[in-house]
Design a protein around this motif. Structure first.
Motif, PDB file in Angstrom:
ATOM      1  N   ILE A 245      85.950  37.976  20.077  1.00 58.64           N
ATOM      2  CA  ILE A 245      85.477  37.582  18.771  1.00 58.64           C
ATOM      3  C   ILE A 245      85.474  38.809  17.879  1.00 58.64           C
ATOM      4  O   ILE A 245      84.894  39.820  18.213  1.00 58.64           O
ATOM      5  CB  ILE A 245      84.058  36.996  18.855  1.00 58.64           C
ATOM      6  CG1 ILE A 245      84.039  35.816  19.804  1.00 58.64           C
ATOM      7  CG2 ILE A 245      83.562  36.590  17.498  1.00 58.64           C
ATOM      8  CD1 ILE A 245      82.667  35.296  20.063  1.00 58.64           C
ATOM      9  N   ARG A 246      86.120  38.702  16.751  1.00 59.66           N
ATOM     10  CA  ARG A 246      86.179  39.820  15.831  1.00 59.66           C
ATOM     11  C   ARG A 246      85.771  39.354  14.453  1.00 59.66           C
ATOM     12  O   ARG A 246      85.911  38.176  14.117  1.00 59.66           O
ATOM     13  CB  ARG A 246      87.611  40.345  15.724  1.00 59.66           C
ATOM     14  CG  ARG A 246      88.020  41.262  16.806  1.00 59.66           C
ATOM     15  CD  ARG A 246      89.355  41.820  16.472  1.00 59.66           C
ATOM     16  NE  ARG A 246      89.257  42.664  15.295  1.00 59.66           N
ATOM     17  CZ  ARG A 246      90.229  43.459  14.914  1.00 59.66           C
ATOM     18  NH1 ARG A 246      91.344  43.511  15.584  1.00 59.66           N
ATOM     19  NH2 ARG A 246      90.103  44.184  13.841  1.00 59.66           N
TER      20      ARG A 246
ATOM     21  N   ARG B 273      93.643  29.841  21.506  1.00 59.49           N
ATOM     22  CA  ARG B 273      92.691  29.748  20.404  1.00 59.49           C
ATOM     23  C   ARG B 273      91.284  30.051  20.845  1.00 59.49           C
ATOM     24  O   ARG B 273      90.471  30.532  20.054  1.00 59.49           O
ATOM     25  CB  ARG B 273      92.735  28.359  19.785  1.00 59.49           C
ATOM     26  CG  ARG B 273      93.907  28.154  18.888  1.00 59.49           C
ATOM     27  CD  ARG B 273      93.992  26.737  18.444  1.00 59.49           C
ATOM     28  NE  ARG B 273      95.191  26.510  17.660  1.00 59.49           N
ATOM     29  CZ  ARG B 273      95.689  25.316  17.420  1.00 59.49           C
ATOM     30  NH1 ARG B 273      95.093  24.243  17.910  1.00 59.49           N
ATOM     31  NH2 ARG B 273      96.766  25.182  16.702  1.00 59.49           N
ATOM     32  N   LYS B 274      90.967  29.740  22.127  1.00 58.68           N
ATOM     33  CA  LYS B 274      89.576  29.984  22.515  1.00 58.68           C
ATOM     34  C   LYS B 274      89.344  31.428  22.926  1.00 58.68           C
ATOM     35  O   LYS B 274      88.208  31.862  23.018  1.00 58.68           O
ATOM     36  CB  LYS B 274      89.168  29.037  23.645  1.00 58.68           C
ATOM     37  CG  LYS B 274      89.675  29.409  25.004  1.00 58.68           C
ATOM     38  CD  LYS B 274      89.230  28.388  26.018  1.00 58.68           C
ATOM     39  CE  LYS B 274      89.857  28.706  27.350  1.00 58.68           C
ATOM     40  NZ  LYS B 274      89.663  27.620  28.307  1.00 58.68           N
ATOM     41  N   ARG B 275      90.443  32.191  23.187  1.00 64.13           N
ATOM     42  CA  ARG B 275      90.251  33.571  23.608  1.00 64.13           C
ATOM     43  C   ARG B 275      90.181  34.531  22.442  1.00 64.13           C
ATOM     44  O   ARG B 275      89.925  35.708  22.636  1.00 64.13           O
ATOM     45  CB  ARG B 275      91.416  34.013  24.486  1.00 64.13           C
ATOM     46  CG  ARG B 275      91.502  33.333  25.790  1.00 64.13           C
ATOM     47  CD  ARG B 275      90.387  33.747  26.676  1.00 64.13           C
ATOM     48  NE  ARG B 275      90.277  32.874  27.806  1.00 64.13           N
ATOM     49  CZ  ARG B 275      90.191  33.272  29.053  1.00 64.13           C
ATOM     50  NH1 ARG B 275      90.209  34.550  29.311  1.00 64.13           N
ATOM     51  NH2 ARG B 275      90.079  32.414  30.006  1.00 64.13           N
ATOM     52  N   SER B 276      90.520  34.060  21.250  1.00 65.49           N
ATOM     53  CA  SER B 276      90.578  34.998  20.140  1.00 65.49           C
ATOM     54  C   SER B 276      90.050  34.258  18.926  1.00 65.49           C
ATOM     55  O   SER B 276      90.700  33.367  18.409  1.00 65.49           O
ATOM     56  CB  SER B 276      92.014  35.445  19.917  1.00 65.49           C
ATOM     57  OG  SER B 276      92.196  35.764  18.573  1.00 65.49           O
TER      58      SER B 276
ATOM     59  N   PHE C  98      97.670  40.888  22.255  1.00 65.33           N
ATOM     60  CA  PHE C  98      98.684  39.837  22.413  1.00 65.33           C
ATOM     61  C   PHE C  98      98.108  38.495  21.997  1.00 65.33           C
ATOM     62  O   PHE C  98      98.702  37.730  21.247  1.00 65.33           O
ATOM     63  CB  PHE C  98      99.103  39.703  23.880  1.00 65.33           C
ATOM     64  CG  PHE C  98     100.001  40.776  24.369  1.00 65.33           C
ATOM     65  CD1 PHE C  98      99.517  41.735  25.227  1.00 65.33           C
ATOM     66  CD2 PHE C  98     101.318  40.842  23.989  1.00 65.33           C
ATOM     67  CE1 PHE C  98     100.331  42.733  25.684  1.00 65.33           C
ATOM     68  CE2 PHE C  98     102.137  41.845  24.452  1.00 65.33           C
ATOM     69  CZ  PHE C  98     101.640  42.789  25.306  1.00 65.33           C
ATOM     70  N   ILE C  99      96.918  38.214  22.534  1.00 62.46           N
ATOM     71  CA  ILE C  99      96.306  36.904  22.312  1.00 62.46           C
ATOM     72  C   ILE C  99      95.999  36.708  20.830  1.00 62.46           C
ATOM     73  O   ILE C  99      96.206  35.618  20.282  1.00 62.46           O
ATOM     74  CB  ILE C  99      95.036  36.762  23.170  1.00 62.46           C
ATOM     75  CG1 ILE C  99      95.385  36.907  24.642  1.00 62.46           C
ATOM     76  CG2 ILE C  99      94.368  35.436  22.923  1.00 62.46           C
ATOM     77  CD1 ILE C  99      94.197  36.822  25.552  1.00 62.46           C
TER      78      ILE C  99
ATOM     79  N   ASP D 175      99.654  21.824  24.426  1.00 61.84           N
ATOM     80  CA  ASP D 175      98.298  21.796  23.868  1.00 61.84           C
ATOM     81  C   ASP D 175      97.352  22.642  24.692  1.00 61.84           C
ATOM     82  O   ASP D 175      96.466  23.324  24.146  1.00 61.84           O
ATOM     83  CB  ASP D 175      97.797  20.350  23.830  1.00 61.84           C
ATOM     84  CG  ASP D 175      98.402  19.584  22.683  1.00 61.84           C
ATOM     85  OD1 ASP D 175      98.804  18.440  22.881  1.00 61.84           O
ATOM     86  OD2 ASP D 175      98.463  20.156  21.584  1.00 61.84           O
ATOM     87  N   PHE D 176      97.535  22.599  26.025  1.00 59.44           N
ATOM     88  CA  PHE D 176      96.684  23.423  26.876  1.00 59.44           C
ATOM     89  C   PHE D 176      96.879  24.900  26.541  1.00 59.44           C
ATOM     90  O   PHE D 176      95.927  25.679  26.422  1.00 59.44           O
ATOM     91  CB  PHE D 176      97.039  23.159  28.339  1.00 59.44           C
ATOM     92  CG  PHE D 176      96.261  24.000  29.286  1.00 59.44           C
ATOM     93  CD1 PHE D 176      96.856  25.093  29.897  1.00 59.44           C
ATOM     94  CD2 PHE D 176      94.943  23.734  29.560  1.00 59.44           C
ATOM     95  CE1 PHE D 176      96.137  25.889  30.771  1.00 59.44           C
ATOM     96  CE2 PHE D 176      94.213  24.527  30.425  1.00 59.44           C
ATOM     97  CZ  PHE D 176      94.820  25.603  31.028  1.00 59.44           C
TER      98      PHE D 176
END
Lengths: 122, 295
Positions: free
Chosen positions: A68-69, A35-38, B43-44, A28-29
């Motif tokens: 963020i895109r 998920r928080k980086r992209s 990658f991410i 989960d970590f």
């Protein structure tokens, strides 16, 4: 137990967030880290708040350096930003768009018009 | 042993492809007076899509679309040797030559077109019709140039073509190189030939209905395929490579050249692109072929 009014009541509602151990193992970590980086954002420019989004995403306050895109379709998006007042027509379309997104997904309300009508309250 | 060789080739292509995309986003950002994301951002992005909890599917053919595209990309990679001589990182190149590679390069997009068609999205259908039309026009100058190189080198084996160049083919046959380069810009998905996947026009075209793990697979195959195409161009026109450093340097220079074109030019419409590709690079390629074979 002494009753401190609003703050005490808020504490009983919020509970103890740190004692939530259901999402604490290493997989989960890892998933949360990715998920928080992209974050792919569907900037659903509903109303007047749509003008706030392009400056955030373009060169001056660059959102891409945080990962963020802008997403092209709701299928590819994690977050949908609703940025203005919603009429019934708009609301139907927002719901259809939100249902097309895949989990985990979030909806962000931008501006006072979205939250309670803002300057169009009356 | 060959399995370990293939696995290492795959890992290198995956890692280098995504790193190049990260560098591409950084360099484009600097063109636009801002900082870009960190280099490993691609990658991410793709791994995050693997962690999506559900992926909407429209049937078995829709599921097979990205699978066929990834298969095409990986098989293309396996038949291109990384170095111009030697046995390491040569993959399956002993069993197939340049003809097989040229055939496998179109397998992916065609399979994906079938999958996107069953998705039911009109943007997907628009994207794939535009993409296949562009592919048809793009292949013409590229194949003329590549077949010219094959006949001038006297061999269809990629390693033999790469090691048989005394001076780079780009300088011995400059017209062929220019024709192949113009086509190559379209193959890398850069402007002015990038209308099929344009985010503001067709809502990312073929990729518009894919979510979750399908999109992750499409992004991964894009990275692998990019590296495979770069290595092929280096072997055909830039003298091949005898070591990793030389390979990375040459592919990086070619990549920067291609994306600089993409950052500067606007987008052609599909009829404009087909018109241009059938006239100008094809003419250059034919001129280069005549020049090279008559002298």
């Amino acid at each position: 137990m002494e009753h401190n009014g609003f703050i005490q009541e808020q504490k009983t509602l919020e509970g103890d967030l740190n004692s939530d151990t259901s999402h604490k193992n290493s997989v989960d970590f890892l998933m949360n880290w990715f998920r928080k980086r992209s974050i792919f954002v569907l900037a659903y420019g509903t109303g007047c708040g749509a003008i706030e989004m392009p400056p955030t995403f373009t060169s001056r306050y660059d959102a891409e350096r945080l990962g963020i895109r802008g997403a092209a379709t709701p299928r590819q998006a994690d977050v949908i930003i609703v940025s203005g007042y919603c009429s019934y027509k708009t609301l139907r379309r927002i719901i259809r768009t939100y249902e097309q997104m895949s989990n985990p997904k979030y909806l962000l309300a931008l501006g006072s018009c979205t939250v309670n009508g803002g300057m169009y309250w009356d | 042993m060959i399995v370990i060789d293939l696995l290492l080739m795959l890992i290198v292509a995956y890692a280098v492809g995504f790193l190049y995309y990260g560098l591409y986003r950084n360099i484009t950002a600097r063109f636009q007076r801002r900082f870009g994301p960190p280099v490993w951002q691609s990658f991410i992005d793709s791994i995050k899509f693997f962690f999506k909890e559900d992926s909407i599917s429209h049937g078995w053919m829709f599921y097979l679309g990205p699978v066929i595209m990834t298969t095409g990309a990986i098989m293309t990679l396996f038949f291109i040797p990384f170095f111009s001589s030697g046995n390491s990182f040569s993959g399956l190149s002993a069993y197939g030559n340049l003809f097989v590679v040229l055939y496998l390069m179109v397998l992916g997009p065609l399979g994906n077109a079938l999958g996107v068609g069953t998705g039911g999205s009109p943007f997907g259908a628009m994207g794939i019709t535009r993409g296949l039309t562009r592919l048809f026009a793009m292949e013409l100058p590229f194949y003329i140039a590549v077949i010219a190189i094959m006949s001038l080198s006297g061999s269809a084996d990629i390693a033999a073509i790469a090691s048989g160049q005394t001076t780079f083919n780009a300088f011995s046959y400059p017209l062929l190189f220019i024709a192949a380069l113009i086509s190559f810009i379209g193959m890398m998905g850069q402007s002015p030939f990038d209308v099929p996947g344009a985010p503001v026009e067709v809502y990312s075209g073929p990729a518009s209905e894919f979510s979750g793990k399908f999109l992750a697979l499409l992004m991964s195959q894009s990275a692998i395929f990019t590296f495979a195409k770069l290595v092929l161009m280096v072997h055909l026109f830039l003298g091949g490579a005898s070591g990793f450093l030389e390979l990375l340097l040459k592919t990086f220079v070619l990549f920067i050249l291609v994306i600089s074109f993409g950052a500067i030019y606007g987008r052609f419409k599909t009829p404009q692109a087909v018109d241009f590709l059938i006239k100008v690079p094809t003419g250059i390629a034919v001129a280069g072929l005549l020049l090279a074979t008559w002298s």
